[in-house]
Write an enzyme that holds these catalytic residues in place. Structure first.
Site, PDB file in Angstrom:
ATOM      1  N   ALA A 127       0.810  -1.217   0.000  1.00 34.41           N
ATOM      2  CA  ALA A 127       0.000   0.000   0.000  1.00 34.41           C
ATOM      3  C   ALA A 127       0.843   1.266   0.000  1.00 34.41           C
ATOM      4  CB  ALA A 127      -0.941   0.001   1.198  1.00 34.41           C
ATOM      5  N   SER A 131       5.652  -1.922   3.883  1.00 33.22           N
ATOM      6  CA  SER A 131       5.688  -3.187   4.624  1.00 33.22           C
ATOM      7  C   SER A 131       6.955  -3.955   4.274  1.00 33.22           C
ATOM      8  CB  SER A 131       4.454  -4.037   4.300  1.00 33.22           C
ATOM      9  OG  SER A 131       4.490  -4.510   2.969  1.00 33.22           O
ATOM     10  N   ASP A 176      13.048   4.116   2.726  1.00 32.57           N
ATOM     11  CA  ASP A 176      12.142   3.281   3.524  1.00 32.57           C
ATOM     12  C   ASP A 176      12.875   2.621   4.684  1.00 32.57           C
ATOM     13  OD1 ASP A 176      10.571   4.015   1.423  1.00 32.57           O
ATOM     14  OD2 ASP A 176      10.231   1.980   0.671  1.00 32.57           O
TER      15      ASP A 176
END
Ligand code: ADP
Ligand code: MG
Length: 385
Positions: A127, A131, A176
């Protein structure tokens, strides 16, 4: 906490040992999209969604792992088989994220051993809230700590990035993994992806909401890698005008305009996004520090337009979600966040409008698409632990 106890108990039942728990957060990027792999600036915050791994060492050289989310158990032998996969990103299997981390640790000469791993995450998968980095960082922590090894945060983030780049085949930048390791509660991180210098910016004045469109278009992985190639073509072409150029981060908007004719029109637009986005991140940091939320929001809106029109990584659902947010009084700004082609938007909303925002956006999105969006009030969280 209840979830952690459940994970601990399931581990004991399944693997017959007492585990230790390791947890790494996902992230939302406030502004600075597709700039990290151009050595530029980003502004992520770690969020309150995590991937948690219950782990215990084994006496052999096996990694046995189970994803609770996907209800699947897999085994990978640490020795021999962990050769680089050269996958395309598209065909990645979830096990590759964990095996890739094991591979990267071994490449660094970090002598991990076998382990049992039980994985559960509440970061929505695919999304745009990362993750994947949460899984990598939690895996790296688990694999090192159950072997009584410890590595520094920066090295950990970098080797998780290498796992995703070279083993999974997704050519992501450092953002990230860095945010998942270095997040701080109540703060966003202004990160220079070249020097890795960073500064924490207080989010006190700002209320962030994340809207999940609940769509994920299949192009995401391959288009991401294609954008990277297009940026490299831009650097090559501009390098003929700017000797020694290595990254779009070093090109100003004025230079780009001056050398427009040296670039293919498509490559020009890709470069214009990256270069203007870098400038927006720097301006946005100033706006946040000056508690100028209207100014910050205006930069978010420009960022979305640039991602939609110049970089072409948005999609109908993301555009709709941003339009719905923008139509509400008291919304400072909204934009897609993450790689694009579905996933989430990030919204800066006046505190007294949060409830109205949630109900109105949810209802309008459902009416227009027939889909139930998920809307999360975002709390900036601490990094992995
Ligand atoms: P994002 O990072 O935005 O969520 P990615 O496509 O980069 O999207 O990564 C999602 C992938 O990471 C999933 O498809 C899955 O392979 C892997 N993954 C993440 N969390 C888990 C989990 N808890 N269990 C198994 N696989 C996971
Ligand atoms: Mg990811």
């Amino acid at each position: 906490m209840a979830d952690q106890e459940k994970l601990r108990n399931e581990f004991k039942v399944r693997f017959g040992a007492e585990p230790r728990l390791f947890s790494a957060p996902g992230r939302v990027n406030l502004i600075g999209e597709h700039t990290d792999y151009n050595a530029g600036f980003v502004m992520p915050a770690a969020i309150q969604f995590h991937t948690t791994i219950a782990a215990a060492p084994r006496t052999d050289r096996l990694l046995r792992m189970r994803s609770v989310n996907l209800a699947e158990t897999r085994e990978v032998a640490l020795s021999g088989a962990l050769a680089v996969q050269h996958r395309s990103g598209q065909s990645a299997h979830w096990v590759d994220y964990v095996a890739g981390v094991a591979w990267a640790l071994q490449q660094e000469g970090i002598a991990i051993g076998g382990a049992d791993l039980l994985i559960h995450g509440d970061v929505p998968l695919g999304a745009g809230l990362s993750s994947s980095a949460a899984l990598e960082v939690a895996s790296a922590l688990a694999l090192t700590r159950v072997a009584d090894l410890s590595i520094g945060g920066l090295q950990l983030a970098q080797l998780c990035q290498r796992a995703e780049n070279q083993y999974v085949g997704m050519r992501c930048g450092i953002m990230d993994q860095f945010a998942s390791v270095h997040g701080r509660a109540g703060h966003a991180i202004l990160l220079d992806c070249r020097s890795l210098e960073h500064r924490y910016l207080s989010l006190q004045a700002a209320q962030l909401l994340i809207c999940n469109t609940m769509v994920h278009h299949r192009l995401a992985g391959s288009e991401y890698n294609r954008r990277r190639e297009q940026c490299e073509l831009g650097v090559q072409a501009l390098g003929r005008k700017i000797p020694g150029l290595t990254a779009l981060r070093d090109v100003s908007s004025a230079q780009l305009r001056a050398f427009k004719d040296a670039l293919d029109p498509l490559i020009f637009r890709r470069c214009r996004h990256v270069i203007s986005e870098n400038e927006r991140v720097v301006a946005a940091a100033g706006a946040l520090e000056g508690a100028d939320l209207a100014g910050f929001g205006a930069l978010m809106r420009e960022s979305h337009r640039s991602l939609r029109d110049d970089y072409e990584v948005s999609c109908d659902e993301l555009d709709l979600m941003v339009r719905l947010a923008d139509s509400i009084d008291g919304v400072y700004g909204a934009r897609m966040t993450g790689g694009g082609f579905g996933g989430c938007t990030v919204n800066l909303v006046r505190s007294d409008r949060v409830q109205q925002f949630r109900s109105q956006v949810a209802a309008d999105y459902a009416r227009a698409t027939g889909r139930a969006a998920q809307i999360y009030v975002c709390e900036a969280a601490d990094g992995a632990h």
